[in-house]
Design an enzyme around this catalytic site. Structure first.
Site, PDB file in Angstrom:
ATOM      1  N   CYS A 239       0.828  -1.206   0.000  1.00 39.64           N
ATOM      2  CA  CYS A 239       0.000   0.000   0.000  1.00 39.64           C
ATOM      3  C   CYS A 239       0.865   1.260   0.000  1.00 39.64           C
ATOM      4  O   CYS A 239       1.514   1.561  -0.989  1.00 39.64           O
ATOM      5  CB  CYS A 239      -0.981  -0.047   1.172  1.00 39.64           C
ATOM      6  SG  CYS A 239      -2.306   1.177   1.039  1.00 39.64           S
ATOM      7  N   HIS A 323      -3.886  -5.062  -0.321  1.00 40.95           N
ATOM      8  CA  HIS A 323      -3.621  -5.583   1.030  1.00 40.95           C
ATOM      9  C   HIS A 323      -3.671  -7.110   1.048  1.00 40.95           C
ATOM     10  O   HIS A 323      -4.736  -7.702   1.260  1.00 40.95           O
ATOM     11  CB  HIS A 323      -4.634  -5.016   2.023  1.00 40.95           C
ATOM     12  CG  HIS A 323      -4.398  -3.594   2.369  1.00 40.95           C
ATOM     13  ND1 HIS A 323      -3.601  -3.188   3.413  1.00 40.95           N
ATOM     14  CD2 HIS A 323      -4.836  -2.457   1.778  1.00 40.95           C
ATOM     15  CE1 HIS A 323      -3.565  -1.862   3.472  1.00 40.95           C
ATOM     16  NE2 HIS A 323      -4.305  -1.396   2.484  1.00 40.95           N
ATOM     17  N   GLU A 325      -2.697  -8.966   3.332  1.00 34.27           N
ATOM     18  CA  GLU A 325      -3.006  -9.431   4.692  1.00 34.27           C
ATOM     19  C   GLU A 325      -4.499  -9.424   4.974  1.00 34.27           C
ATOM     20  O   GLU A 325      -4.947  -9.929   6.014  1.00 34.27           O
ATOM     21  CB  GLU A 325      -2.282  -8.572   5.723  1.00 34.27           C
ATOM     22  CG  GLU A 325      -2.942  -7.244   6.078  1.00 34.27           C
ATOM     23  CD  GLU A 325      -2.835  -6.187   4.989  1.00 34.27           C
ATOM     24  OE1 GLU A 325      -3.487  -5.137   5.101  1.00 34.27           O
ATOM     25  OE2 GLU A 325      -2.090  -6.409   4.011  1.00 34.27           O
TER      26      GLU A 325
END
Length: 521
Positions: A239, A323, A325
């Protein structure tokens, strides 16, 4: 525009943004990348599953159920707030949490109209203002928000693990730390302005974060020194980390018209051609055309063509704008953490290309010329309408492939039976979906394919009987979509429970019964 307050009664200002995710508001509200922003949730019903324990810590000392130690947004706007909530992990309502953290929130707002304004006009500044609490509109992107959310001291997670990773905290989400530690990393979380060239590490990570990356000049300069040195330790950015890395390499950033925030953004890997659905939250982008020699785009957004990641052509440096994650969102790209660790462990012997997953060969398509679609029958208005819609879409798709369609037992009010139009079936039979009648239609029409999943439970059960009796095999009819074996494994509750137990998946305790007396016992 007016709304009803369900948060803290305090005026606030910020950049107005929207998120298209259907769930995950505890994670979104605590994502540091939202610092300084008034968040509009496009999903119409919010708050129905309450809020989990936001103070609960995991074994690393990180918040288990949220992504930072506080709500990060400047305000929240929703269309309909659910005052009643229910979830096994909830301990309080969303309103209680917002009030505790002194964050204003309004419901009864036309979020669809707000979203259209942002989409059409681009960046919008706004404010939530209460009576007698006047506040001036302020652009949070004028200040270095990374400095606001970054740690002030070095923190270590996973102490004793064999791989040392220095993670620059631009507003890191807790799950990023968790996933790195899970893969054997001792994570040293350092402030955003930490000198990096003099640090010893096996890998360098640049985290997500809020605001304009060009304002984090100290970090850009520190990373540039690393990139221009002869250091060969792998570098991975997510990001804001993508933007900082690109700026350090010499590329240019720019403000996106409306940003990409949600859980269903499609991204293409330019090395393999693979497509992934990703979670995203960013308002700035990188101009891929400005990348200097030696750098290449790695990922691109399939919707708007914006940059979603870069890589160095010879050094082990790569980034992702999205993202991997998740939290919340899909975990399709979590493999990027594995790729990072593989680069660290294997050193000069591997390249970025070699640690990316190989593109799977596409499944061989069934060769059919005529398909029998089992419908859901004449339904009451509002009852099981999903089967009518899915059936009509299936017919439309097959006609586009020049496949003839035979429709059996449709809802007569459905577009599946249109006299004219692209969704019309070639032949329609108004007969019950039973093994006898379906066998007769198969004998008459001689289809070479059958769709069982567009007609609900009746069609599924009938398909299983036809398979077990050998009718489908005798007439050479392929089952398209979900295999019969999978249907049998999921429809038989005991068999389904056994299959989940085999793979170690948790399931509520249950037993299969065949009489009322056994169910009462």
């Amino acid at each position: 525009m007016k709304g009803f307050s369900f948060g803290h009664s305090r005026s606030s200002t910020g950049e107005l943004v929207f998120n298209t995710g259907l769930v995950g508001y505890p994670e979104a509200l605590t994502d540091p990348s939202y610092r300084g922003q008034i968040l509009t949730l496009t999903y119409p019903i919010v708050g129905n599953y309450g809020v989990p324990d936001t103070q609960e810590l995991d074994s690393l000392g990180l918040r288990t159920n949220v992504e930072s130690d506080r709500i990060q947004v400047s305000g929240l706007l929703v269309q309909d707030y659910s005052h009643d909530y229910s979830h096994w992990k909830s301990v309080k309502s969303l309103a209680q949490w917002l009030q505790e953290e002194k964050v204003p929130a309004l419901y009864g707002v036309d979020t669809r109209m707000l979203t259209k304004i942002i989409r059409d006009k681009g960046t919008v500044l706004g404010k939530i203002e209460f009576d007698e609490q006047s506040v001036e509109i302020y652009d949070p992107n004028q200040r270095n928000l990374v400095a606001d959310v970054s740690t002030k001291e070095v923190r270590v997670f996973g102490k004793g693990n064999p791989i040392k990773i220095v993670a620059v905290d631009c507003g890191i989400k807790h799950n990023i730390i968790r996933l790195l530690v899970k893969r054997g990393a001792e994570v040293h979380l350092v402030p955003w302005d930490q000198d990096l060239l003099g640090l010893q590490y096996d890998g360098l990570f640049i985290s997500n974060g809020p605001g304009d990356p060009a304002l984090a000049t100290t970090l850009v300069q520190n990373l540039r020194k690393v990139l221009e040195s002869d250091r060969r330790e792998p570098v991975f950015g997510i990001c804001m980390g993508n933007q900082i890395t690109a700026l350090a390499a010499g590329a240019k950033s720019y403000k996106l018209p409306m940003g990409n925030r949600g859980q269903n953004q499609p991204v293409l890997n330019l090395l393999t051609g693979q497509a992934f659905i990703t979670a995203q939250n960013h308002g700035y982008g990188i101009d891929s055309q400005s990348l200097p020699p030696g750098w290449s785009p790695l990922f691109v957004n399939a919707n708007d063509g914006t940059n979603e990641g870069i890589m160095h052509d010879s050094k082990p440096v790569f980034t992702a704008q999205f993202h991997p994650e998740a939290k919340g969102g899909p975990t399709d790209t979590e493999f990027l953490f594995d790729a990072f660790i593989s680069l660290i462990r294997n050193g000069k012997e591997v390249s970025i290309v070699s640690v990316m997953p190989r593109k799977e060969q596409p499944t061989r398509r069934a060769q059919v010329s005529k398909v029998l679609v089992l419908g859901s029958g004449g339904l009451s208005i509002g009852q099981a309408g999903e089967f009518d819609y899915s059936g009509s879409q299936a017919i439309k798709a097959m006609k586009e492939e020049n496949v003839k369609t035979v429709l059996m037992n449709p809802n007569i009010a459905s577009v599946q039976t249109n006299e004219l139009g692209s969704k019309q079936a070639d032949s329609v039979y108004f007969l019950p979906v039973t093994p006898h009648f379906v066998s007769e239609v198969i004998r008459t029409e001689r289809p070479d394919g059958i769709l069982l999943s567009m007609g609900g439970q009746t069609a599924l059960n009938c398909g299983v009987e036809l398979y077990q009796s050998g009718v489908l095999q005798r007439f050479g009819v392929q089952v398209l979509g979900t295999p019969v074996e999978s249907i049998m494994a999921t429809e038989d509750r005991q068999l389904f429970s056994d299959r989940l137990t085999e793979i170690g998946e948790k399931i509520a305790p249950s037993i299969a019964v065949d009489t009322v007396r056994r169910s009462m016992g």
